[in-house]
Design a protein around this motif. Structure first.
Motif, PDB file in Angstrom:
ATOM      1  N   PRO A 199       0.916  -1.185   0.091  1.00 26.04           N
ATOM      2  CA  PRO A 199      -0.201  -0.085  -0.033  1.00 26.04           C
ATOM      3  C   PRO A 199       0.789   1.328  -0.080  1.00 26.04           C
ATOM      4  O   PRO A 199       1.996   1.412   0.483  1.00 26.04           O
ATOM      5  CB  PRO A 199      -0.691  -0.184   1.316  1.00 26.04           C
ATOM      6  N   ARG A 200       0.208   2.293  -0.625  1.00 23.18           N
ATOM      7  CA  ARG A 200       1.062   3.736  -0.591  1.00 23.18           C
ATOM      8  C   ARG A 200       0.786   4.394   0.573  1.00 23.18           C
ATOM      9  O   ARG A 200       1.556   5.215   1.120  1.00 23.18           O
ATOM     10  CB  ARG A 200       0.496   4.484  -1.613  1.00 23.18           C
ATOM     11  N   ALA A 201      -0.369   4.125   1.400  1.00 22.92           N
ATOM     12  CA  ALA A 201      -0.750   4.810   2.657  1.00 22.92           C
ATOM     13  C   ALA A 201      -1.911   4.102   3.348  1.00 22.92           C
ATOM     14  O   ALA A 201      -2.809   3.390   2.489  1.00 22.92           O
ATOM     15  CB  ALA A 201      -1.386   6.311   2.155  1.00 22.92           C
ATOM     16  N   VAL A 202      -1.986   4.211   4.690  1.00 20.74           N
ATOM     17  CA  VAL A 202      -2.937   3.562   5.262  1.00 20.74           C
ATOM     18  C   VAL A 202      -3.445   4.407   6.418  1.00 20.74           C
ATOM     19  O   VAL A 202      -2.701   5.256   7.012  1.00 20.74           O
ATOM     20  CB  VAL A 202      -2.264   2.234   6.009  1.00 20.74           C
ATOM     21  N   ARG A 203      -4.714   4.439   6.701  1.00 21.22           N
ATOM     22  CA  ARG A 203      -5.243   5.524   7.807  1.00 21.22           C
ATOM     23  C   ARG A 203      -6.230   4.704   8.492  1.00 21.22           C
ATOM     24  O   ARG A 203      -7.002   3.607   7.805  1.00 21.22           O
ATOM     25  CB  ARG A 203      -5.996   6.562   7.110  1.00 21.22           C
ATOM     26  N   GLY A 204      -6.500   4.612   9.589  1.00 13.26           N
ATOM     27  CA  GLY A 204      -7.372   3.788  10.752  1.00 13.26           C
ATOM     28  C   GLY A 204      -8.117   4.521  11.769  1.00 13.26           C
ATOM     29  O   GLY A 204      -7.418   5.647  12.099  1.00 13.26           O
ATOM     30  N   LEU A 205      -8.733   3.812  12.593  1.00 15.61           N
ATOM     31  CA  LEU A 205      -9.461   4.231  13.665  1.00 15.61           C
ATOM     32  C   LEU A 205     -10.080   2.982  14.228  1.00 15.61           C
ATOM     33  O   LEU A 205     -10.534   2.205  13.634  1.00 15.61           O
ATOM     34  CB  LEU A 205     -10.676   5.250  13.208  1.00 15.61           C
ATOM     35  N   SER A 206      -9.848   3.006  15.562  1.00 15.10           N
ATOM     36  CA  SER A 206     -10.449   1.861  16.423  1.00 15.10           C
ATOM     37  C   SER A 206     -10.799   2.399  17.680  1.00 15.10           C
ATOM     38  O   SER A 206     -10.465   3.278  18.183  1.00 15.10           O
ATOM     39  CB  SER A 206      -9.339   0.778  16.595  1.00 15.10           C
ATOM     40  N   LEU A 315      -1.463  -3.087  10.631  1.00 18.54           N
ATOM     41  CA  LEU A 315      -2.027  -3.039  11.835  1.00 18.54           C
ATOM     42  C   LEU A 315      -1.627  -1.979  12.872  1.00 18.54           C
ATOM     43  O   LEU A 315      -2.757  -1.333  13.176  1.00 18.54           O
ATOM     44  CB  LEU A 315      -1.696  -4.477  12.496  1.00 18.54           C
ATOM     45  N   GLU A 316      -0.519  -1.779  12.903  1.00 15.52           N
ATOM     46  CA  GLU A 316       0.077  -0.647  13.816  1.00 15.52           C
ATOM     47  C   GLU A 316      -0.442   0.412  13.458  1.00 15.52           C
ATOM     48  O   GLU A 316      -0.780   1.498  14.224  1.00 15.52           O
ATOM     49  CB  GLU A 316       1.674  -0.891  13.834  1.00 15.52           C
ATOM     50  N   THR A 317      -0.337   1.110  11.996  1.00 13.07           N
ATOM     51  CA  THR A 317      -0.996   2.044  11.536  1.00 13.07           C
ATOM     52  C   THR A 317      -2.359   2.554  11.945  1.00 13.07           C
ATOM     53  O   THR A 317      -2.844   3.552  12.260  1.00 13.07           O
ATOM     54  CB  THR A 317      -0.900   2.414  10.322  1.00 13.07           C
ATOM     55  N   ILE A 318      -3.190   1.399  11.583  1.00 14.03           N
ATOM     56  CA  ILE A 318      -4.788   1.511  11.853  1.00 14.03           C
ATOM     57  C   ILE A 318      -5.069   1.644  13.263  1.00 14.03           C
ATOM     58  O   ILE A 318      -5.956   2.375  13.651  1.00 14.03           O
ATOM     59  CB  ILE A 318      -5.401   0.158  11.291  1.00 14.03           C
ATOM     60  N   TYR A 319      -4.385   1.008  14.354  1.00 15.32           N
ATOM     61  CA  TYR A 319      -4.367   0.927  15.546  1.00 15.32           C
ATOM     62  C   TYR A 319      -4.234   2.302  16.272  1.00 15.32           C
ATOM     63  O   TYR A 319      -4.619   2.703  17.164  1.00 15.32           O
ATOM     64  CB  TYR A 319      -4.021  -0.186  16.475  1.00 15.32           C
TER      65      TYR A 319
END
Length: 322
Positions: A199-206, A315-319
């Protein structure tokens, strides 16, 4: 057969996943057998060995890793111990297949990859869905243009608040790295990377909404794969139960359940049709066959550390919520 012609496994952690999914696959694949198992509860290890016709059992990892008849170790313990056991096994001269996720953190993944390079041993991560026939067919549909140009990936996973895994550590972030999302959706994250690349970029929210356990029960994310984007909505405190991955293209869509027996639903201008490719009785077996070919024949690694590590990074970026 000699050790050069045969993989003789030791299973480190003979719990539920090894009963049907993986253990029989290690014994049933050509040029592969299981000679010993380890579990901290020695009585359960002995019972597993008896029921599966395996010669030896132990309650000590050091004993298993020192067995000269073993040339490969399958690590099926919780993620918090993956790095330690994988590194010890490689330093003991064994090739390693380790369960997913690769480890508890990206730093641990890097340590495992470094040990592989230092020892010259082989290391594979068990994202076995890559090799299942229906997943391979879905990849062919997407990459072969059967739905046109892929535009959007939609991941949906909903479970009720009272759902619990078979093992409590799977909702304990200190042991499993997260909750249901880390335990299950890492398969989806890996498959997406396998098909569409890094992936070029990852964004997340938990979030923890119901607060029934230490782990999160809501995860949303966006992954930029360049030409297309993945949107994930995963809630483990809602009803009704639902789970699917859909790839929307310029001239159609393909959808399938990742965590249940499911046909591929292919939709286009002329309507919809289903492609039914049942999973084998022991779902790890197609992947295990690729692992054996990698260990014995130097065939390509079916899931190398560099690719499995990307899942931990996501995972780390999303969390982190960034």
């Amino acid at each position: 057969m000699t050790q050069k012609d045969m993989i003789t496994w030791g299973i480190l952690g003979c719990g539920d996943v090894t009963e049907v999914k993986s253990g029989p696959a290690l014994r049933g694949a050509d040029r592969s057998d299981v000679a010993a198992v380890m579990r901290r509860d020695g009585d359960k290890a002995a019972d597993y060995a008896r029921r599966h016709g395996i010669a030896s059992s132990t309650d000590k990892a050091d004993t298993l890793l020192a067995m000269p008849e073993l040339n490969a170790i399958y690590i099926a313990t919780p993620p918090s111990t993956h790095a330690e056991y994988a590194i010890r096994a490689m330093r003991a001269g064994k090739d390693v297949l380790v369960e997913k996720p690769m480890a508890l953190s990206t730093d641990e993944c890097r340590s495992m990859e470094a040990a592989m390079n230092d020892t010259g041993r082989k290391l594979v991560i068990a994202y076995y869905r890559r090799a299942l026939p229906r997943f391979e067919r879905l990849r062919e549909i997407v990459q072969g243009g059967e739905i046109g140009e892929p535009r959007l990936i939609e991941v949906r996973h909903f479970m009720p608040a009272d759902a619990r895994p078979g093992q409590s550590w799977k909702v304990d972030p200190a042991v499993g790295g997260g909750g249901f999302f880390a335990d299950m959706q890492t398969h989806a994250l890996d498959w997406l990377g396998h098909v569409f690349g890094a992936p070029r970029a990852v964004r997340g929210l938990s979030k923890r909404q119901a607060g029934n356990y230490a782990a999160e029960d809501l995860v949303t994310y966006l992954i930029d794969f360049g030409a297309l984007t993945a949107v994930g909505t995963c809630s483990y405190a809602t009803t009704p139960k639902e789970e699917s991955v859909t790839i929307h293209g310029s001239s159609g869509s393909a959808s399938m359940g990742f965590f249940r027996p499911s046909p591929i639903t292919l939709t286009g201008p002329d309507g919809s049709r289903e492609i039914d490719l049942p999973d084998p009785p022991h779902v790890h077996q197609p992947f295990v066959e690729r692992v054996i070919a990698h260990f014995l024949d130097d065939a390509p690694n079916p899931c190398p550390p560099s690719e499995a590590m990307r899942v931990n990074e996501m995972l780390e970026t999303i969390y982190a919520g960034t």
